[in-house]
Design a protein around this motif. Structure first.
Motif, short mmCIF file in Angstrom:
data_model
loop_
_atom_site.label_atom_id
_atom_site.label_comp_id
_atom_site.label_asym_id
_atom_site.label_seq_id
_atom_site.Cartn_x
_atom_site.Cartn_y
_atom_site.Cartn_z
N ASN A 45 0.82 -1.21 0.00
CA ASN A 45 0.00 0.00 0.00
C ASN A 45 0.86 1.26 0.00
OD1 ASN A 45 -2.39 -1.42 -0.01
ND2 ASN A 45 -2.63 -1.39 2.20
N TYR A 77 -8.26 10.14 -2.77
CA TYR A 77 -7.93 8.74 -2.47
C TYR A 77 -7.98 8.48 -0.97
CZ TYR A 77 -4.98 4.65 -1.67
OH TYR A 77 -4.48 3.44 -1.23
N VAL A 110 -10.29 5.59 0.27
CA VAL A 110 -9.66 4.35 0.74
C VAL A 110 -10.05 4.08 2.19
CG1 VAL A 110 -7.45 5.22 1.69
CG2 VAL A 110 -7.53 3.02 0.50
N ASN A 146 -13.21 2.28 1.83
CA ASN A 146 -12.93 0.92 1.36
C ASN A 146 -12.34 0.06 2.47
OD1 ASN A 146 -12.39 -1.11 -0.90
ND2 ASN A 146 -10.33 -0.79 -0.12
N ASN A 147 -11.42 0.63 3.25
CA ASN A 147 -10.81 -0.12 4.34
C ASN A 147 -11.82 -0.51 5.41
OD1 ASN A 147 -8.29 -0.04 3.18
ND2 ASN A 147 -7.57 1.71 4.36
N TRP A 154 -6.53 1.91 -9.70
CA TRP A 154 -7.73 1.34 -9.05
C TRP A 154 -8.08 -0.04 -9.60
CZ3 TRP A 154 -6.13 4.91 -6.48
CH2 TRP A 154 -6.31 6.27 -6.67
N TRP A 166 -6.81 -3.46 -7.86
CA TRP A 166 -7.47 -4.09 -6.71
C TRP A 166 -8.35 -5.28 -7.13
CZ3 TRP A 166 -5.60 0.70 -5.40
CH2 TRP A 166 -5.24 0.91 -4.06
#
Length: 448
Positions: A254, A272, A276, A279-280, A415, A418
């Motif tokens: 990361n 981002y 993120v 997303n995390n 992106w 992922w």
């Protein structure tokens, strides 16, 4: 309360056990979400970029705490399933001692190496000072991170997922309030965000450890448990070290990706950083549910009940997919509204970046959640070789593809790395699960 995961219908027991875990990780993530929210709303876009930039470095240290958590948790789960209560106490004492030593070493390294890491990921000059300040304060609270993780691993190993939830719910809500107080009233900027997290994590850790020792005092054994065992440390390490390597290399990956993103400027960094974090929240939630399935697997293998593991895989998959569905819809269609929680008067580029990131990743939550359920069983059965193969495949693909695709596709290429990594790794994890390699955990438990 301690709970035996080797009885009741697997789907029922997993729902009861995993839902508090899911709630706990949401509140755990509120720490980081609160930091980003307050930094972005009350300090500015550069502060949000600094907090997000620092977060990637903190994940390296969290990886070690997580490894201690899962190593202790899986071993204690097996011992709990086998009703070896004296060994449970020794395993916990051993983990606490070893974790303390490891934490001190990491604090020293962190204090001396963080600037180098920030330079390595091409941290822009306008966010360097705040990034370094945030990390300096974070290092002081590292013992709280370690011992809280160990405590929650112990609770989960003995079937108690509610106690960590209560601690986190209270401390996370408090963290938001203290964040806002330090930043808006005391005008402490990024330092206020970091100190608020330090204080609230410290209170959670101390309370959790106290409850662990009170819970242990109620467990009666024929003989006094030794406070340290090299044999148990080896067994814990066999699970902890691969888990640490997994999380550490993911964090390093990361950081490499963050370095690529940083070359696109602070607006892209801010977009981002906000996306993120969202997303995390999802990935960490699924990972925590996978950890719960590891506890379930370890207890049932310790109790010599392998058929319940197969039923647990199906039940776990049902749980994560039911949770994935609303999250996919929310992030894909409502991501722009969620991003505004973190971006105060965002630039067009920051908002576009965040929306783009979420829309590309969200549909693949069904894929990565399936991988993490299979991983949970592999880890609970101590199939660490197979677990590592699947994990490193995902990591290597994401890092390599992010660097390669960014050249021709820009941020979209980053992106796309992922979902490609998730799909390949999911196939590998499920193939390993279907092969039945996890049944070796049953043999190992029986031979002890």
């Amino acid at each position: 309360m301690n709970k035996d995961l080797t009885v009741e219908k697997p789907e029922t027991v997993l729902w009861k056990f995993c839902l508090p875990l899911f709630g706990s990780i949401i509140f755990q993530q509120l720490y980081n979400l609160a930091d980003s929210f307050v930094a972005g709303k009350f300090v500015g876009e550069a502060a949000l970029a600094a907090v997000g930039n620092s977060y990637e470095v903190t994940l390296i240290f969290i990886a070690f705490a997580f490894g201690c958590n899962i190593g202790c948790s899986v071993v204690v789960s097996q011992l709990f399933g086998a009703k070896r209560y004296r060994d449970i106490k020794t395993a916990v004492y051993t983990t606490l001692i070893a974790s303390g030593v490891l934490c001190l070493v990491l604090m020293l390294l962190g204090m001396t190496c963080c600037t180098g890491l920030l330079n390595l990921i091409h941290t822009p000059e306008n966010v360097m000072a705040d990034s370094r300040l945030y990390l300096d304060i974070y290092m002081l609270g590292l013992p709280f991170v370690f011992y809280y993780n160990v405590a929650t691993g112990i609770f989960s190993a003995m079937g108690d997922s509610k106690t960590p939830f209560y601690f986190l719910a209270a401390s996370s809500v408090t963290n938001i309030a203290v964040d806002i107080l330090f930043v808006t009233k005391f005008h402490m900027g990024v330092a206020g965000v970091a100190w608020a997290t330090f204080l609230c994590q410290g209170v959670s850790c101390i309370l959790a450890v106290i409850v662990v020792f009170k819970r242990f005092a109620q467990i009666k054994t024929d003989e006094k448990a030794p406070i340290f065992s090299w044999q148990l440390l080896k067994k814990i390490s066999m699970i902890a070290i691969p888990s640490i390597l997994q999380q550490s290399f993911i964090s390093v990956g990361n950081i490499v990706i963050q370095g690529v993103i940083n070359t696109f400027g602070s607006s892209v960094m801010a977009g981002y950083s906000a996306a993120v974090k969202m997303n995390n929240l999802v990935i960490t939630s699924f990972t925590t549910l996978g950890n719960g399935i590891s506890n379930y697997t370890a207890q049932n293998l310790g109790a010599n009940k392998p058929n319940r593991v197969k039923e647990g895989f199906k039940a776990g998959l049902k749980i994560v997919w039911l949770l994935s569905a609303p999250l996919v819809v929310l992030y894909f269609f409502g991501g722009q509204y969620l991003l505004r929680l973190f971006l105060d008067e965002p630039t067009g580029l920051a908002m576009t970046t965040g929306i783009q990131f979420l829309r590309i990743l969200a549909p693949f939550y069904f894929v990565v959640s399936m991988k993490l359920v299979a991983d949970g069983i592999l880890r609970g059965a101590e199939c660490m070789k197979q677990f590592m193969i699947a994990t490193f495949t995902d990591l290597v693909l994401r890092v390599v593809l992010a660097k390669v695709l960014s050249v021709s596709l820009g941020t979209v290429g980053i992106w796309l790395a992922w979902p490609i990594g998730w799909m390949v790794a999911m196939v590998i994890s499920v193939v390993f699960y279907k092969s039945g390699c996890w049944k070796t955990g049953l043999i190992d438990a029986a031979n002890e």
